[in-house]
Design a protein around this motif. Structure first.
Motif, PDB file in Angstrom:
ATOM      1  N   VAL A 151      -5.805 -45.108  62.505  1.00  0.00           N
ATOM      2  CA  VAL A 151      -4.465 -46.014  63.386  1.00  0.00           C
ATOM      3  C   VAL A 151      -3.601 -46.344  62.944  1.00  0.00           C
ATOM      4  CG1 VAL A 151      -4.174 -47.130  65.062  1.00  0.00           C
ATOM      5  CG2 VAL A 151      -6.765 -45.683  64.981  1.00  0.00           C
ATOM      6  N   ASN A 152      -3.136 -46.780  61.558  1.00  0.00           N
ATOM      7  CA  ASN A 152      -2.904 -47.328  61.403  1.00  0.00           C
ATOM      8  C   ASN A 152      -1.297 -46.438  59.794  1.00  0.00           C
ATOM      9  OD1 ASN A 152      -3.147 -49.779  61.949  1.00  0.00           O
ATOM     10  ND2 ASN A 152      -3.793 -50.647  59.795  1.00  0.00           N
ATOM     11  N   MET A 153      -1.805 -45.541  59.879  1.00  0.00           N
ATOM     12  CA  MET A 153      -1.758 -44.032  59.100  1.00  0.00           C
ATOM     13  C   MET A 153      -0.882 -43.487  60.109  1.00  0.00           C
ATOM     14  SD  MET A 153      -3.730 -44.199  55.419  1.00  0.00           S
ATOM     15  CE  MET A 153      -2.789 -43.026  54.727  1.00  0.00           C
ATOM     16  N   CYS A 154      -1.507 -43.330  61.568  1.00  0.00           N
ATOM     17  CA  CYS A 154      -1.187 -41.738  62.133  1.00  0.00           C
ATOM     18  C   CYS A 154       0.200 -42.472  62.649  1.00  0.00           C
ATOM     19  CB  CYS A 154      -2.424 -41.825  62.962  1.00  0.00           C
ATOM     20  SG  CYS A 154      -1.238 -41.147  64.472  1.00  0.00           S
ATOM     21  N   PRO A 155       1.541 -40.990  61.941  1.00  0.00           N
ATOM     22  CA  PRO A 155       2.558 -41.131  62.668  1.00  0.00           C
ATOM     23  C   PRO A 155       2.430 -40.778  64.111  1.00  0.00           C
ATOM     24  CG  PRO A 155       1.729 -39.359  60.927  1.00  0.00           C
ATOM     25  CD  PRO A 155       0.647 -39.832  61.152  1.00  0.00           C
ATOM     26  N   HIS A 156       1.345 -40.403  64.758  1.00  0.00           N
ATOM     27  CA  HIS A 156       2.193 -39.685  65.680  1.00  0.00           C
ATOM     28  C   HIS A 156       2.348 -40.672  67.146  1.00  0.00           C
ATOM     29  CE1 HIS A 156       2.194 -35.557  64.373  1.00  0.00           C
ATOM     30  NE2 HIS A 156       1.051 -35.093  64.056  1.00  0.00           N
ATOM     31  N   ALA A 157       3.028 -41.018  67.647  1.00  0.00           N
ATOM     32  CA  ALA A 157       2.294 -41.786  69.119  1.00  0.00           C
ATOM     33  C   ALA A 157       1.414 -41.802  69.364  1.00  0.00           C
ATOM     34  CB  ALA A 157       3.442 -40.599  70.089  1.00  0.00           C
ATOM     35  N   GLN A 158       1.067 -43.161  69.684  1.00  0.00           N
ATOM     36  CA  GLN A 158      -0.689 -43.332  69.948  1.00  0.00           C
ATOM     37  C   GLN A 158      -0.471 -44.183  71.334  1.00  0.00           C
ATOM     38  OE1 GLN A 158      -1.724 -46.480  66.996  1.00  0.00           O
ATOM     39  NE2 GLN A 158      -0.861 -44.249  65.187  1.00  0.00           N
ATOM     40  N   ASN A 181      -3.454 -43.070  76.576  1.00  0.00           N
ATOM     41  CA  ASN A 181      -5.112 -42.761  77.321  1.00  0.00           C
ATOM     42  C   ASN A 181      -4.781 -41.545  76.156  1.00  0.00           C
ATOM     43  OD1 ASN A 181      -5.785 -43.790  79.525  1.00  0.00           O
ATOM     44  ND2 ASN A 181      -3.713 -44.152  80.342  1.00  0.00           N
ATOM     45  N   ASP A 182      -3.988 -40.845  75.202  1.00  0.00           N
ATOM     46  CA  ASP A 182      -4.408 -39.535  74.070  1.00  0.00           C
ATOM     47  C   ASP A 182      -5.468 -39.625  73.579  1.00  0.00           C
ATOM     48  OD1 ASP A 182      -1.803 -38.915  75.440  1.00  0.00           O
ATOM     49  OD2 ASP A 182      -0.941 -39.444  74.521  1.00  0.00           O
ATOM     50  N   ALA A 183      -5.815 -38.636  73.359  1.00  0.00           N
ATOM     51  CA  ALA A 183      -6.679 -38.873  72.398  1.00  0.00           C
ATOM     52  C   ALA A 183      -6.943 -39.321  70.418  1.00  0.00           C
ATOM     53  CB  ALA A 183      -7.372 -36.848  72.298  1.00  0.00           C
ATOM     54  N   LEU A 184      -7.451 -40.456  70.675  1.00  0.00           N
ATOM     55  CA  LEU A 184      -7.077 -41.188  69.731  1.00  0.00           C
ATOM     56  C   LEU A 184      -7.348 -40.095  68.116  1.00  0.00           C
ATOM     57  CD1 LEU A 184      -7.887 -43.704  67.294  1.00  0.00           C
ATOM     58  CD2 LEU A 184     -10.273 -43.405  68.066  1.00  0.00           C
ATOM     59  N   PHE A 185      -8.326 -38.698  68.392  1.00  0.00           N
ATOM     60  CA  PHE A 185      -8.191 -38.215  66.895  1.00  0.00           C
ATOM     61  C   PHE A 185      -7.030 -36.902  67.361  1.00  0.00           C
ATOM     62  CE2 PHE A 185     -12.440 -40.101  66.321  1.00  0.00           C
ATOM     63  CZ  PHE A 185     -11.618 -41.041  65.465  1.00  0.00           C
ATOM     64  N   LEU A 186      -5.781 -37.291  66.396  1.00  0.00           N
ATOM     65  CA  LEU A 186      -4.487 -36.065  66.854  1.00  0.00           C
ATOM     66  C   LEU A 186      -4.861 -34.952  65.870  1.00  0.00           C
ATOM     67  CD1 LEU A 186      -2.266 -38.264  67.972  1.00  0.00           C
ATOM     68  CD2 LEU A 186      -3.751 -36.995  69.698  1.00  0.00           C
ATOM     69  N   GLY A 187      -4.773 -33.872  65.969  1.00  0.00           N
ATOM     70  CA  GLY A 187      -4.111 -32.616  65.244  1.00  0.00           C
ATOM     71  C   GLY A 187      -2.966 -32.884  64.108  1.00  0.00           C
ATOM     72  N   LYS A 188      -2.393 -31.894  63.216  1.00  0.00           N
ATOM     73  CA  LYS A 188      -1.146 -32.322  62.714  1.00  0.00           C
ATOM     74  C   LYS A 188      -0.232 -32.174  62.729  1.00  0.00           C
ATOM     75  CE  LYS A 188       0.759 -30.138  58.372  1.00  0.00           C
ATOM     76  NZ  LYS A 188       0.446 -29.076  57.152  1.00  0.00           N
ATOM     77  N   ARG A 189      -0.100 -31.756  64.536  1.00  0.00           N
ATOM     78  CA  ARG A 189       1.241 -31.932  65.466  1.00  0.00           C
ATOM     79  C   ARG A 189       1.159 -32.072  66.537  1.00  0.00           C
ATOM     80  NH1 ARG A 189       2.316 -24.899  65.877  1.00  0.00           N
ATOM     81  NH2 ARG A 189       2.060 -25.124  64.111  1.00  0.00           N
ATOM     82  N   GLY A 190       0.342 -33.056  66.450  1.00  0.00           N
ATOM     83  CA  GLY A 190       0.008 -34.684  67.610  1.00  0.00           C
ATOM     84  C   GLY A 190      -0.987 -34.520  69.075  1.00  0.00           C
ATOM     85  N   GLY A 191      -1.945 -33.117  68.878  1.00  0.00           N
ATOM     86  CA  GLY A 191      -2.327 -32.314  70.014  1.00  0.00           C
ATOM     87  C   GLY A 191      -3.083 -33.134  69.365  1.00  0.00           C
ATOM     88  N   PRO A 192      -4.492 -32.658  70.460  1.00  0.00           N
ATOM     89  CA  PRO A 192      -6.190 -33.584  70.247  1.00  0.00           C
ATOM     90  C   PRO A 192      -6.613 -33.039  69.298  1.00  0.00           C
ATOM     91  CG  PRO A 192      -5.523 -33.249  72.663  1.00  0.00           C
ATOM     92  CD  PRO A 192      -4.148 -32.750  71.704  1.00  0.00           C
TER      93      PRO A 192
END
Length: 306
Positions: free
Chosen positions: A204-211, A214-225
């Motif tokens: 979570v601390n390293m994830c570069p996408h919007a958090q 209600n979005d999926a916690l684990f995101l793909g490279k482009r920010g989708g689930p």
């Protein structure tokens, strides 16, 4: 409404009720539809008439045996036949409740026996090596942290991959106890080990996408689930590097969670709850794994074992 649509309409009403009342998964609904449609198709050919509600009510033991024999001739495996029979019985159970139909002959039909393959867990040391190796599969540090977090949840909490990927950002930081909605919408409570909580928080601390909460916690490279196939692929890469067998899959880590708990003296009922198994008999497969391992150790170590 013709005779055929009457029977198939009943099937669709049953499937709709399964979805609405029980929250049955889409893949399960698809499998049930295929199995029951195949059964209805058999009845049409076997009886030489369109399948109606009246024909469904007239199905007897001989008809059920003929259907199972037909499926066997199609080279359907005993496991697949048992699954199909379970779907048909579920359909007839619903018919009994909604129409008052006598379904004794169908419900009394026994499934063909088959030997369930034992789950193949990953050894303790190998499980740790697998998680460590997963981390270095990506050049992007946050993706490596993500993959480690997911795999740690599978092994550290016994989650199914679909359950791990159903978590949302509002679930982080993970609490000491996590509520998980598993198969059939059944909810269970799972303790969260510090190592799993820390792995998720690092991601979570390293994830570069919007958090968004209600979005999926684990995101793909482009920010989708995150696509579960990506986790399967990264585990496959790691196990090949380590020389582990093909059975070392993400789901095998869930098996390992249960097996290692049992080896440490865990209670079978407690493990059943942690895994979210509806039946204790499903969990009891792990006792066979443990016994098989003990016998292997015995044969290798006992003076007369050889």
């Amino acid at each position: 409404m013709n005779e055929r649509s009457g029977a198939y309409d009943l099937m669709e009403r049953w499937l709709t009720s399964m979805t609405a009342l029980r929250g049955t998964a889409e893949k399960t609904i698809h499998a049930y539809r295929n199995d029951v449609s195949s059964f209805l198709g058999f009845l049409t050919n076997y009886k030489g008439a369109q399948t109606s509600q009246a024909m469904l009510a007239d199905v007897n033991t001989r008809d059920m045996r003929a259907w199972l024999s037909f499926e066997r001739q199609r080279d359907l495996s005993p496991r697949s036949m048992a699954r199909a029979l379970s779907a048909v019985k579920s359909f007839y159970g619903w018919l009994s409740e909604t129409t008052g139909m006598n379904v004794t002959a169908v419900l009394a039909t026994r499934a063909p026996k088959f030997k369930k393959p034992l789950p193949r867990p990953v050894e303790r040391t190998a499980a740790k090596q697998l998680i460590d190796t997963v981390e270095i599969q990506s050049m992007d540090g946050w993706i490596g942290a993500r993959d480690v977090a997911v795999v740690t949840l599978l092994y550290g909490c016994g989650l199914r991959i679909s359950e791990a990927l159903s978590l949302q950002f509002k679930d982080a930081p993970l609490p000491d106890v996590l509520k998980i909605r598993g198969k059939g919408g059944k909810e269970r409570v799972v303790p969260v080990l510090p190592v799993a909580r820390n792995a998720v928080q690092t991601y979570v601390n390293m994830c570069p996408h919007a958090q968004n909460p209600n979005d999926a916690l684990f995101l793909g490279k482009r920010g989708g689930p995150l696509n579960p196939r990506l986790i399967q692929k990264v585990v496959e890469q790691a196990r090949m590097q380590l020389g582990l067998p093909a059975s070392a899959t993400p789901h095998a880590l869930r098996h390992s969670f249960a097996t290692h708990l049992l080896e440490a003296g865990g209670d079978l009922r407690a493990i059943q709850e942690l895994l979210g198994h509806a039946s204790l008999s499903t969990t009891q497969a792990y006792t066979s794994v443990d016994q098989a391992r003990l016998m292997e150790v015995y044969r290798k170590s006992h003076p007369k074992g050889a």
